[in-house]
Structure formats: structure tokens, C-alpha cells
Design a protein around this motif. Sequence first.
Motif, PDB file in Angstrom:
ATOM      1  N   LEU A 319      51.236 -54.881 -56.785  1.00  0.00           N
ATOM      2  CA  LEU A 319      50.365 -54.565 -57.922  1.00  0.00           C
ATOM      3  C   LEU A 319      49.693 -53.203 -57.717  1.00  0.00           C
ATOM      4  O   LEU A 319      49.671 -52.349 -58.606  1.00  0.00           O
ATOM      5  CB  LEU A 319      49.330 -55.677 -58.033  1.00  0.00           C
ATOM      6  N   TYR A 320      49.168 -53.012 -56.518  1.00  0.00           N
ATOM      7  CA  TYR A 320      48.446 -51.780 -56.203  1.00  0.00           C
ATOM      8  C   TYR A 320      49.346 -50.553 -56.297  1.00  0.00           C
ATOM      9  O   TYR A 320      48.968 -49.533 -56.867  1.00  0.00           O
ATOM     10  CB  TYR A 320      47.863 -51.911 -54.794  1.00  0.00           C
ATOM     11  N   GLU A 321      50.548 -50.669 -55.748  1.00  0.00           N
ATOM     12  CA  GLU A 321      51.478 -49.540 -55.787  1.00  0.00           C
ATOM     13  C   GLU A 321      51.747 -49.127 -57.221  1.00  0.00           C
ATOM     14  O   GLU A 321      51.724 -47.945 -57.568  1.00  0.00           O
ATOM     15  CB  GLU A 321      52.800 -49.915 -55.117  1.00  0.00           C
ATOM     16  N   CYS A 322      51.994 -50.127 -58.051  1.00  0.00           N
ATOM     17  CA  CYS A 322      52.320 -49.872 -59.444  1.00  0.00           C
ATOM     18  C   CYS A 322      51.145 -49.196 -60.155  1.00  0.00           C
ATOM     19  O   CYS A 322      51.303 -48.167 -60.818  1.00  0.00           O
ATOM     20  CB  CYS A 322      52.666 -51.210 -60.073  1.00  0.00           C
ATOM     21  N   VAL A 323      49.943 -49.764 -60.005  1.00  0.00           N
ATOM     22  CA  VAL A 323      48.770 -49.193 -60.667  1.00  0.00           C
ATOM     23  C   VAL A 323      48.510 -47.778 -60.146  1.00  0.00           C
ATOM     24  O   VAL A 323      48.230 -46.857 -60.924  1.00  0.00           O
ATOM     25  CB  VAL A 323      47.526 -50.094 -60.445  1.00  0.00           C
ATOM     26  N   ALA A 324      48.637 -47.573 -58.837  1.00  0.00           N
ATOM     27  CA  ALA A 324      48.349 -46.261 -58.250  1.00  0.00           C
ATOM     28  C   ALA A 324      49.283 -45.185 -58.795  1.00  0.00           C
ATOM     29  O   ALA A 324      48.834 -44.104 -59.181  1.00  0.00           O
ATOM     30  CB  ALA A 324      48.448 -46.349 -56.728  1.00  0.00           C
ATOM     31  N   VAL A 325      50.562 -45.482 -58.858  1.00  0.00           N
ATOM     32  CA  VAL A 325      51.534 -44.475 -59.308  1.00  0.00           C
ATOM     33  C   VAL A 325      51.292 -44.139 -60.783  1.00  0.00           C
ATOM     34  O   VAL A 325      51.273 -42.965 -61.176  1.00  0.00           O
ATOM     35  CB  VAL A 325      52.980 -44.974 -59.089  1.00  0.00           C
ATOM     36  N   ILE A 326      51.040 -45.149 -61.596  1.00  0.00           N
ATOM     37  CA  ILE A 326      50.840 -44.886 -63.027  1.00  0.00           C
ATOM     38  C   ILE A 326      49.515 -44.151 -63.245  1.00  0.00           C
ATOM     39  O   ILE A 326      49.419 -43.258 -64.081  1.00  0.00           O
ATOM     40  CB  ILE A 326      50.955 -46.193 -63.817  1.00  0.00           C
ATOM     41  N   PHE A 327      48.523 -44.488 -62.437  1.00  0.00           N
ATOM     42  CA  PHE A 327      47.241 -43.773 -62.497  1.00  0.00           C
ATOM     43  C   PHE A 327      47.451 -42.280 -62.202  1.00  0.00           C
ATOM     44  O   PHE A 327      46.945 -41.406 -62.915  1.00  0.00           O
ATOM     45  CB  PHE A 327      46.273 -44.400 -61.487  1.00  0.00           C
ATOM     46  N   ILE A 328      48.211 -41.990 -61.165  1.00  0.00           N
ATOM     47  CA  ILE A 328      48.457 -40.588 -60.792  1.00  0.00           C
ATOM     48  C   ILE A 328      49.194 -39.860 -61.922  1.00  0.00           C
ATOM     49  O   ILE A 328      48.858 -38.725 -62.280  1.00  0.00           O
ATOM     50  CB  ILE A 328      49.216 -40.518 -59.451  1.00  0.00           C
ATOM     51  N   ALA A 329      50.161 -40.543 -62.519  1.00  0.00           N
ATOM     52  CA  ALA A 329      50.878 -39.938 -63.649  1.00  0.00           C
ATOM     53  C   ALA A 329      49.900 -39.644 -64.786  1.00  0.00           C
ATOM     54  O   ALA A 329      49.958 -38.572 -65.407  1.00  0.00           O
ATOM     55  CB  ALA A 329      51.977 -40.873 -64.125  1.00  0.00           C
ATOM     56  N   GLN A 330      48.963 -40.570 -65.025  1.00  0.00           N
ATOM     57  CA  GLN A 330      47.984 -40.361 -66.096  1.00  0.00           C
ATOM     58  C   GLN A 330      47.093 -39.159 -65.802  1.00  0.00           C
ATOM     59  O   GLN A 330      46.771 -38.366 -66.689  1.00  0.00           O
ATOM     60  CB  GLN A 330      47.117 -41.614 -66.269  1.00  0.00           C
ATOM     61  N   VAL A 331      46.704 -39.000 -64.528  1.00  0.00           N
ATOM     62  CA  VAL A 331      45.880 -37.849 -64.155  1.00  0.00           C
ATOM     63  C   VAL A 331      46.621 -36.553 -64.474  1.00  0.00           C
ATOM     64  O   VAL A 331      46.043 -35.582 -64.948  1.00  0.00           O
ATOM     65  CB  VAL A 331      45.502 -37.918 -62.657  1.00  0.00           C
ATOM     66  N   TYR A 332      47.920 -36.552 -64.273  1.00  0.00           N
ATOM     67  CA  TYR A 332      48.722 -35.367 -64.556  1.00  0.00           C
ATOM     68  C   TYR A 332      49.064 -35.245 -66.038  1.00  0.00           C
ATOM     69  O   TYR A 332      49.763 -34.328 -66.440  1.00  0.00           O
ATOM     70  CB  TYR A 332      50.013 -35.395 -63.732  1.00  0.00           C
ATOM     71  N   GLY A 333      48.609 -36.214 -66.815  1.00  0.00           N
ATOM     72  CA  GLY A 333      48.905 -36.175 -68.240  1.00  0.00           C
ATOM     73  C   GLY A 333      50.368 -36.449 -68.537  1.00  0.00           C
ATOM     74  O   GLY A 333      50.878 -36.061 -69.584  1.00  0.00           O
TER      75      GLY A 333
END
Length: 419
Positions: A319-333
Motif C-alpha cells: 500500500l505504502y509503495e503505491c501511495v508513495a510513487v503516485i504522490f511523487i508523480a503528483q508532486v511533479y504534476g
Amino acid sequence: MKKIPLHWQILIALILAVIVGLPTTTETMLFGVRLYDIMGFFGQMFMNALRMIVIPLVFASIVSGVASVASDRGFGRLGGKTFVYYLATSLFSIITGLTLVNLIQPGAFFTGDPESLGLSTDASEVMEKVGGRGFGDLVGVFLRMIPVNVFQAAAEGQFLAVIFFAVLFGYFMAKVREEFASPMTDFWEAMYRVMMKITLWVIKFAPIGVFALVGKVVMSSGLDVFRILLLFFITVLAALAVHFFVVLPLILRFAAGLSPVAYLKAMLPAVLMAFSTASSSSTLPVTMECARDRVGASNRVSGFVLPLGATVNMDGTALYECVAVIFIAQVYGVDLSITTQFIVVMLALLTSVGVAGVPAASLVAITLILAAVGLPVEAIALILAVDRVLDMCRTSVNVYSDACATGVVARSEKEKLLV
Ligand code: ASP
């Protein structure tokens, strides 16, 4: 003098990073060198060390794990049930994380330039790399899963190919004649242990790594980053809580007819141990003890399900891996397409199997997923600041899911339990 536990060291490093980072800027000089560059140097060293261990650690842990299951013929039915439970709960937890991170969008609140967070990669470059992925790429992922040259795949960091080969290798290693299988098993088990030791050693430097990486971020962007991190933190916690307090109890109730409250009470020492050590492997003896004496599961079930689960079943980590990667993508827009999100889900599922049950182990897996979908690997520095506390929480979820597996499998084998 008593040694300060690692999680305190990291917390202190974090506070120091803020104290040092706030009054300084990227141009502050120390002994004629930019402090920012000194921090960058140590941060990079820590990152390199993490990336150095990925391939051998994942390879050795998968080979020895798969081989031990494949050689256990008497456990066919038990293995089947356990496998279905592990796969299903990991998928449920990933879907929960995926839903919440897409709903809350913790990274989208950041509107500035990712470069101001101390991340060197240009956002538009990232967008170009990740943005245009479509169905063809999905087919490509499956094609690349079968490496033409394993060594080249390992050298180029094509992790899916390495994992695929490791699974095959482990499976067939258990199928050759005993005289050949046994030295191989010993070798890969030994390799795994050595890699674990190296991993633990590298993690000892986490306070320095955290200080350098977080210090750099605070230096260039002030405390802004923590505002975004707070939402990330809340998103992960909420998703973990849904899995822990809703999904797993429902499974206990409906798949095993057990009382979720009584079950949690019986397993509480293991959950607390997981929370304080942030390591499923170190918690294993406590988990086994609780499952046998407090839940009343047989050795046959708990002795098989729990050790296996401690290494391969990590719902919280997935769960954490998935949320972390998508969060990082969101930060990069970067808007990740459904296909790319699917790749993230698959990789989170696969790597959560390969991740070792030690503190901060999923950082390695997140690095791997970031690289696989074309996001900048150094962006992991962003989440390091809150990793320890989230590690404690996700490890509790990891361990509790294994514990619930014991109950479910034991009940399906018609065992009488104490809860
Ligand atoms: N610390 C976790 C565990 O031992 C692994 C991780 O997600 O870092 O279960």
C-alpha cells in the motif's frame, strides 16, 4: 553509554536538518564549500548505497523464498490457501491506497517547481518520460519481463525481468536432484543473509542520509515541503487504518467466523512489537508465540504461514509503495495513466514480496518502481522525512495480516481455536 535506538537517531537527524536548513540557503558556505553541496554529497552516497543493494538482495530473497515453498510437497493445499489469502489481501490494500491517494491527491497541493524541493530533475522532462505511456507500453512491460540476457537486465536495473528470472530459478532449483539442490539452497540462503546484513549496515547510516537529504530540501524550500508531507502522511495513515480496522476484520469475520476484537486482543503483543521495531522479521518469534498460545493455532499452520508471511506478505508495504510513487508523480504534476498506475500496482505487489522484513526496506522497492515508470529516483528524498513513523505503522499492518492469515487458514483446516 546506552546506544540511542535508530528511530530516535533518525528523528533527531530530522529535527537537526530543519534547524540547520531553515536559517541557511543554497548559497551558504562552510569552509569555502557550499553547505548545500556537502549535504548533496552525503545524501547521494546514502542513495547510492540503497540502490547498490537492490538487485542482489531482491534476487537472493526471492530465490531462497520460492525454493523453500516449492520443495515443501506436503504443504500443497496449505500453500494454495495461503497464496490466495496473501494475494487477495495485498491487492485489497493496494486498491485502498490507490483509491485514497487519487481522492485526496496529497501531491497535487504542491504547485511550485519540483526543482525547488531540491530535486534536480526537470519536471517537463519527467512528464515527457512518463506521460506518453499507453497500452503498447503495457505489452512492452510483459515482453521485457522475459529478459534476453539476465545479466544485462540486472545491470540495466530491469527489475521485473530480474524478479521473473528469480522466481523461475527458485522454483526449478527445488526440482533438481537433492545433491544439486541442497548446495544451491545453502548458497542462496547464505547470500540472502549476507545481503540482509549489508542492508542493516546501510540503514545504520540513515540518520546521516536523512540529515543530508532533508537538510538540502529545507535549505532550498523552507518548511513548505512539510505542508505537502502532512497530507501524504494522513493519506497513508488513513489507507492503512482502513485495511487494519475494516478489511482484515471483515475477512476474519466472514472467511473464518472469528471475532475480530478477540483476535486483535490475542495478537496485540505482536502488533505492538511490529510497531516498535518496524521489522516483520524481528517480530516473527512474538507473532508465532501469540498465534500458538493465545490464538491456539497448530504448529503445522502457524509454522508455515507466519515465516512465509513475514517475508512475502506485506500489505502495508505494498500500500505504502503505491501511495508513495503516485504522490511523487503528483508532486511533479505528472498525471499517471491507468496503464502506468496498473504497472505501479503490479510492481508494488511483486516488490512487496521481495522486500525484506527490516526497517525502511520499502525505500529500496520504491526506488525501483520510480525508475521503472520513469520518475526521478532522487524524489524519494521527499518521503524520507516521514518514513520512520509510517514504517512503524505499515509494519504493524504487515504483521497483523500474517496473523489473520493464520486464523483463516487454521479455521479452513477445521482447527479449534481459543478466540
Ligand atoms: N519495515 C517493513 C517490515 O519489516 C518493511 C518496509 O515496508 O519497509 O515489514
